[in-house]
Design a protein around this motif. Structure first.
Motif, mmCIF file in Angstrom:
data_model
loop_
_atom_site.group_PDB
_atom_site.id
_atom_site.type_symbol
_atom_site.label_atom_id
_atom_site.label_comp_id
_atom_site.label_asym_id
_atom_site.label_seq_id
_atom_site.Cartn_x
_atom_site.Cartn_y
_atom_site.Cartn_z
ATOM 1 N N LEU A 141 -13.377 12.973 4.272
ATOM 2 C CA LEU A 141 -12.905 13.856 3.456
ATOM 3 C C LEU A 141 -13.639 14.334 2.175
ATOM 4 O O LEU A 141 -13.410 15.441 1.579
ATOM 5 C CB LEU A 141 -11.614 13.032 3.027
ATOM 6 N N VAL A 142 -14.168 13.337 1.615
ATOM 7 C CA VAL A 142 -15.082 13.521 0.418
ATOM 8 C C VAL A 142 -16.204 14.746 0.831
ATOM 9 O O VAL A 142 -16.498 15.558 -0.144
ATOM 10 C CB VAL A 142 -15.798 12.489 0.019
ATOM 11 N N MET A 143 -16.953 14.736 2.099
ATOM 12 C CA MET A 143 -17.786 15.698 2.241
ATOM 13 C C MET A 143 -17.222 17.010 2.574
ATOM 14 O O MET A 143 -17.764 17.873 2.368
ATOM 15 C CB MET A 143 -18.669 15.197 3.570
ATOM 16 N N GLU A 144 -16.047 16.847 3.259
ATOM 17 C CA GLU A 144 -15.330 18.346 3.263
ATOM 18 C C GLU A 144 -14.977 18.864 1.760
ATOM 19 O O GLU A 144 -15.108 20.328 1.821
ATOM 20 C CB GLU A 144 -13.875 18.063 4.103
ATOM 21 N N GLU A 145 -14.447 18.040 0.915
ATOM 22 C CA GLU A 145 -14.214 18.721 -0.270
ATOM 23 C C GLU A 145 -15.594 19.231 -0.962
ATOM 24 O O GLU A 145 -15.530 20.344 -1.764
ATOM 25 C CB GLU A 145 -13.496 17.676 -1.267
ATOM 26 N N ARG A 146 -16.693 18.500 -0.764
ATOM 27 C CA ARG A 146 -17.902 18.807 -1.339
ATOM 28 C C ARG A 146 -18.256 20.219 -0.658
ATOM 29 O O ARG A 146 -18.770 21.147 -1.338
ATOM 30 C CB ARG A 146 -19.079 17.726 -1.063
ATOM 31 N N ARG A 147 -18.070 20.343 0.762
ATOM 32 C CA ARG A 147 -18.439 21.619 1.270
ATOM 33 C C ARG A 147 -17.868 22.590 0.875
ATOM 34 O O ARG A 147 -18.174 23.766 0.359
ATOM 35 C CB ARG A 147 -18.338 21.478 2.769
ATOM 36 N N LYS A 148 -16.445 22.680 0.674
ATOM 37 C CA LYS A 148 -15.747 23.783 0.140
ATOM 38 C C LYS A 148 -15.984 24.155 -1.218
ATOM 39 O O LYS A 148 -15.894 25.236 -1.594
ATOM 40 C CB LYS A 148 -14.000 23.325 -0.072
ATOM 41 N N GLY A 149 -16.334 23.197 -2.245
ATOM 42 C CA GLY A 149 -16.916 23.196 -3.602
ATOM 43 C C GLY A 149 -18.104 24.428 -3.557
ATOM 44 O O GLY A 149 -18.453 25.157 -4.219
ATOM 45 N N LYS A 150 -19.106 23.997 -2.579
ATOM 46 C CA LYS A 150 -20.342 24.525 -2.306
ATOM 47 C C LYS A 150 -20.082 25.970 -1.918
ATOM 48 O O LYS A 150 -20.728 27.011 -2.472
ATOM 49 C CB LYS A 150 -21.194 23.996 -1.529
ATOM 50 N N THR A 151 -19.099 26.225 -0.849
ATOM 51 C CA THR A 151 -18.869 27.545 -0.311
ATOM 52 C C THR A 151 -18.062 28.470 -1.490
ATOM 53 O O THR A 151 -18.831 29.597 -1.758
ATOM 54 C CB THR A 151 -17.803 27.339 0.675
ATOM 55 N N GLU A 152 -17.391 27.874 -2.348
ATOM 56 C CA GLU A 152 -16.954 28.537 -3.495
ATOM 57 C C GLU A 152 -18.133 29.033 -4.505
ATOM 58 O O GLU A 152 -17.929 30.275 -5.028
ATOM 59 C CB GLU A 152 -15.800 27.960 -4.289
ATOM 60 N N ILE A 153 -18.893 28.197 -4.615
ATOM 61 C CA ILE A 153 -20.261 28.484 -5.549
ATOM 62 C C ILE A 153 -21.003 29.724 -5.036
ATOM 63 O O ILE A 153 -21.404 30.325 -5.828
ATOM 64 C CB ILE A 153 -20.915 27.285 -6.221
ATOM 65 N N GLY A 154 -21.153 29.527 -3.714
ATOM 66 C CA GLY A 154 -21.948 30.313 -2.990
ATOM 67 C C GLY A 154 -21.488 31.644 -3.147
ATOM 68 O O GLY A 154 -22.131 32.600 -3.236
ATOM 69 N N ARG A 155 -20.080 31.930 -2.806
ATOM 70 C CA ARG A 155 -19.452 33.111 -2.957
ATOM 71 C C ARG A 155 -19.558 33.943 -4.303
ATOM 72 O O ARG A 155 -19.676 35.013 -4.090
ATOM 73 C CB ARG A 155 -18.051 33.038 -2.507
ATOM 74 N N GLN A 156 -19.338 33.031 -5.175
ATOM 75 C CA GLN A 156 -19.270 33.354 -6.693
ATOM 76 C C GLN A 156 -20.780 34.073 -7.082
ATOM 77 O O GLN A 156 -21.093 34.915 -7.765
ATOM 78 C CB GLN A 156 -18.868 32.399 -7.645
ATOM 79 N N PHE A 157 -21.536 33.343 -6.708
ATOM 80 C CA PHE A 157 -23.059 33.680 -6.845
ATOM 81 C C PHE A 157 -23.432 34.822 -6.101
ATOM 82 O O PHE A 157 -23.997 35.815 -6.717
ATOM 83 C CB PHE A 157 -24.165 32.575 -6.384
ATOM 84 N N GLU A 158 -23.047 35.138 -4.702
ATOM 85 C CA GLU A 158 -23.324 36.335 -4.471
ATOM 86 C C GLU A 158 -22.774 37.572 -4.958
ATOM 87 O O GLU A 158 -23.298 38.671 -5.179
ATOM 88 C CB GLU A 158 -22.676 36.289 -2.886
ATOM 89 N N TYR A 159 -21.466 37.135 -5.378
ATOM 90 C CA TYR A 159 -20.825 38.666 -6.267
ATOM 91 C C TYR A 159 -21.590 38.871 -7.552
ATOM 92 O O TYR A 159 -21.815 40.143 -7.713
ATOM 93 C CB TYR A 159 -19.379 38.139 -6.338
#
Length: 205
Positions: free
Chosen positions: A128-146
């Motif tokens: 569960l901790v790793m899933e939350e970590r993955r979601k956080g990285k995904t959001e950061i990655g999308r914001q960085f692309e934009y």
């Protein structure tokens, strides 16, 4: 040969002593009956025997818990305060979660915040901790692309507005492949006044 009886409240002491029960079964029974779950299999067996025979709880034996830094980490071992990240602790998690396990920062934070819980609970919480970590990285990655796209758009299109950049970004992010800015993206502005000054839109990545 008679079948072994399930370990449960009310079974005869003779039936218990004549059967073979795994440590996990002894721990489960103790937890269900509100008995201490610490100690090795021999201590647990004595505790269950006493309970079945007299209905009394045998307290944990003094000195039964191994000193810090020694002994195996088990499902019932208590998370220390502060927690330890030793090789024996890592071996416990690797044995249950696989070689991909790491004491990464989010999980270290979880362990510090949950001192006093068991390592079995920690192993269950890790995915569960790793899933939350993955979601956080995904959001950061999308914001960085934009952000990168908008920056590159303005660098190549002096004088155009944010609405133009957003229109091109929306077209680009709906396409497969790289989401980096390219002059071909200006096709999204065809058929209208690209610099007409649309109302400001806060684009979500």
């Amino acid at each position: 040969m008679a079948e072994r009886l399930d370990l449960e409240r009310g079974m005869g002491i003779g039936a218990f002593r004549s059967g073979y029960y795994l440590k996990e079964e002894l721990v489960r029974f103790c937890r269900q009956e509100g008995l201490p779950v610490s100690g090795g299999k021999e201590e647990l067996t004595r505790r269950v025997s006493r309970y079945l025979e007299t209905g009394e709880a045998l307290p944990p034996e003094r000195g039964a818990r191994p000193p810090p830094g020694k002994g195996d980490v088990t499902e019932d071992s208590v998370i220390e305060d502060p927690p330890s990240f030793s090789e024996r602790h890592r071996a416990f998690f690797v044995g249950r979660l696989g070689e991909g396990f790491t004491f990464n920062v989010p999980f270290q934070r979880w362990l510090r915040a949950n001192a006093g819980k068991s390592y079995g609970e920690a192993a269950a919480a890790y995915p569960l901790v790793m899933e939350e970590r993955r979601k956080g990285k995904t959001e950061i990655g999308r914001q960085f692309e934009y952000n990168t796209y908008i920056r590159d758009f303005f660098a190549d299109n002096e004088g155009r507005g944010l609405s133009d950049a957003i229109r091109c970004w929306r077209r680009k992010k709906g396409m497969q492949g790289s989401h980096r800015y390219d002059r071909a993206d200006l096709a999204a502005l065809e058929g209208g006044d690209a610099s007409a000054g649309e109302p400001f839109i806060k684009e979500e990545p």
